[in-house]
Enzyme design. Sequence first.
Site, PDB file in Angstrom:
ATOM      1  N   SER A 213      63.993 -73.851  57.329  1.00 39.12           N
ATOM      2  CA  SER A 213      63.877 -73.120  58.573  1.00 39.12           C
ATOM      3  C   SER A 213      64.715 -71.840  58.622  1.00 39.12           C
ATOM      4  O   SER A 213      64.567 -71.049  59.552  1.00 39.12           O
ATOM      5  CB  SER A 213      64.274 -74.026  59.742  1.00 39.12           C
TER       6      SER A 213
ATOM      7  N   LYS B  58      71.612 -66.644  61.148  1.00 43.10           N
ATOM      8  CA  LYS B  58      70.451 -67.349  61.699  1.00 43.10           C
ATOM      9  C   LYS B  58      70.609 -67.460  63.216  1.00 43.10           C
ATOM     10  O   LYS B  58      71.712 -67.724  63.711  1.00 43.10           O
ATOM     11  CB  LYS B  58      70.380 -68.743  61.056  1.00 43.10           C
TER      12      LYS B  58
ATOM     13  N   SER C 234      66.708 -76.747  54.784  1.00 44.57           N
ATOM     14  CA  SER C 234      66.504 -75.444  55.427  1.00 44.57           C
ATOM     15  C   SER C 234      67.322 -74.300  54.843  1.00 44.57           C
ATOM     16  O   SER C 234      67.126 -73.146  55.219  1.00 44.57           O
ATOM     17  CB  SER C 234      66.781 -75.547  56.931  1.00 44.57           C
TER      18      SER C 234
END
Lengths: 67, 473
Positions: B159, B81, B183
């Site tokens: 996310s 990420k 997330s």
Amino acid sequence: MKLTRRELVVVAASAAAASTLAQTPPSQPQGERDFAREARDNVQRNGELLAKFGIPMAVEPAFQFKA
Amino acid sequence: MTDDVFFAPITELNARLKKREFSAVELVKAFGERLEKLGPKYNALALPLTKIAQKRAKDVDGDLKRERFRGPLQGIPFGAKDLLSFAGHPTTWGAKPYADQVFDTTATVLDKLDDTGSLLIGKLSMVELAGGGGYRTAAASLTGPGLNPWDVTRWSGGSSSGPGSAVAAGLVPFALGSETSGSIITPAAYCGVTGLRPTYGLVSRHGAMALSWTLDKIGPLCRTAEDCGLVLAAIAGGDSDDPGSAGKSFYYSPQFVRPLNELKIGFAPVDREWADPAIQPALDAAMATLKDIGMQMVEMQLPDYPWGALISTIIGAESASIFEELITSGQVDQLADPSQAEGLKSKLGITATQYLKAMRIRSLVQRSFREVFENIDLIVAPARYEVTPKIDEPLDDDGPDRPHPARPGMTNLIPASNIAGLPGISFPCGFASGLPVGLQLVAPPFRENNLLAVAAEFQKRTDWHKRRPPALT
């Protein structure tokens, strides 16, 4: 952070104070959502919810956060 | 290389590397080309790093040739990420104001994975600033809305949107994501992969964007529970650079978990009524599988706290402090989602007493969960109560009008378990209208092996985690 649609309704974000930013909200074209107002209202509602929650005086914050 | 390689679990890829069926260089090249070709089609790729990984893969091949085996992640490509810093390369946090940001240090978790011989082939997209201001559209990202490999008109979740899409589409064997509140669990559920949120403090956050110092966790998204265990074992451990570090290690040892038929698992029957009717058959079947495993099902309710107000106040106060300069400079208005920008601004209005009240209640929450886990070993709930929404559907739309049950069941399990710092896992437990449905387990602190053992047994008995999304061309 991801909140469900359901949680977003429940989650009132919190509190107080019209910050400096809050005192001068940007003008909002009619018909559009006023995200600034919604966000401030959420902060306000969350603060009210937390204020209502009774808690013994001896309880300290979870600063030393050990799971 | 064939699809069998792109959708193989880590253990299989590592075994085939050792047998010299292909080299690490070849594996990195194949995954890298696939990630660079298909990643942008899912808005999943933030930064390709294949060339660097290929150079590193030559060293790994040298080690493999000399039989210097460093563990199951050796030679395995992965993605991270884009909130994890990688020295000398952009780390955008998914947000326009940070599009040119470059750090001179590398996140601890990436260094740890490098030590195992695994190979970073790309940074993966994310919701801007991990969604800390509260976002209402899937498009709240520098790279556009995360598209779901099972249906590209739908969201991959957030996310950690890129990690979810990239693992599901076979663009990387595994990825690192992060969770402050949902997330990892959400994109894992929506994309049909297995995602593990570790106990707070088990994995170093050094080099990761801070959204909430007391809530942020880094964890893996993989094809299987076993893969999650292997990755967690590599990235866990104390780190003096992380003030929240628990100083604990993790050894993946599901064989030492108590027999699963001795474990008690708490559930709320009312969760079925909260769930969208379309996903109820998958949930029913999943609960039946847990019973078949022999787990003792115990009815329970989540402790009663103002979960939404708590999580919003804690994240809000901490994120407003972290991003104070962004907010007061006005750069926050460059964010893609205006509701997120306004959300962050409003958080400056959270008072010290409100934050402290939330953190004091949090002490009670931890105490309540200790009591809960005196009687049960795990909690089970739907990871999400519906399949993923369309990308143009507002995320604050309350969905179809249905009567809601009087009791909340486990609908607040994600914020509650994050507030308490508890580990959780989401794994695929079925499909509804061709879209994945995820089941969520939560355990006491540092009991990741319990989560992994149950999820792995579930995956021995089902094949949902082996399903592949439709191919894009």
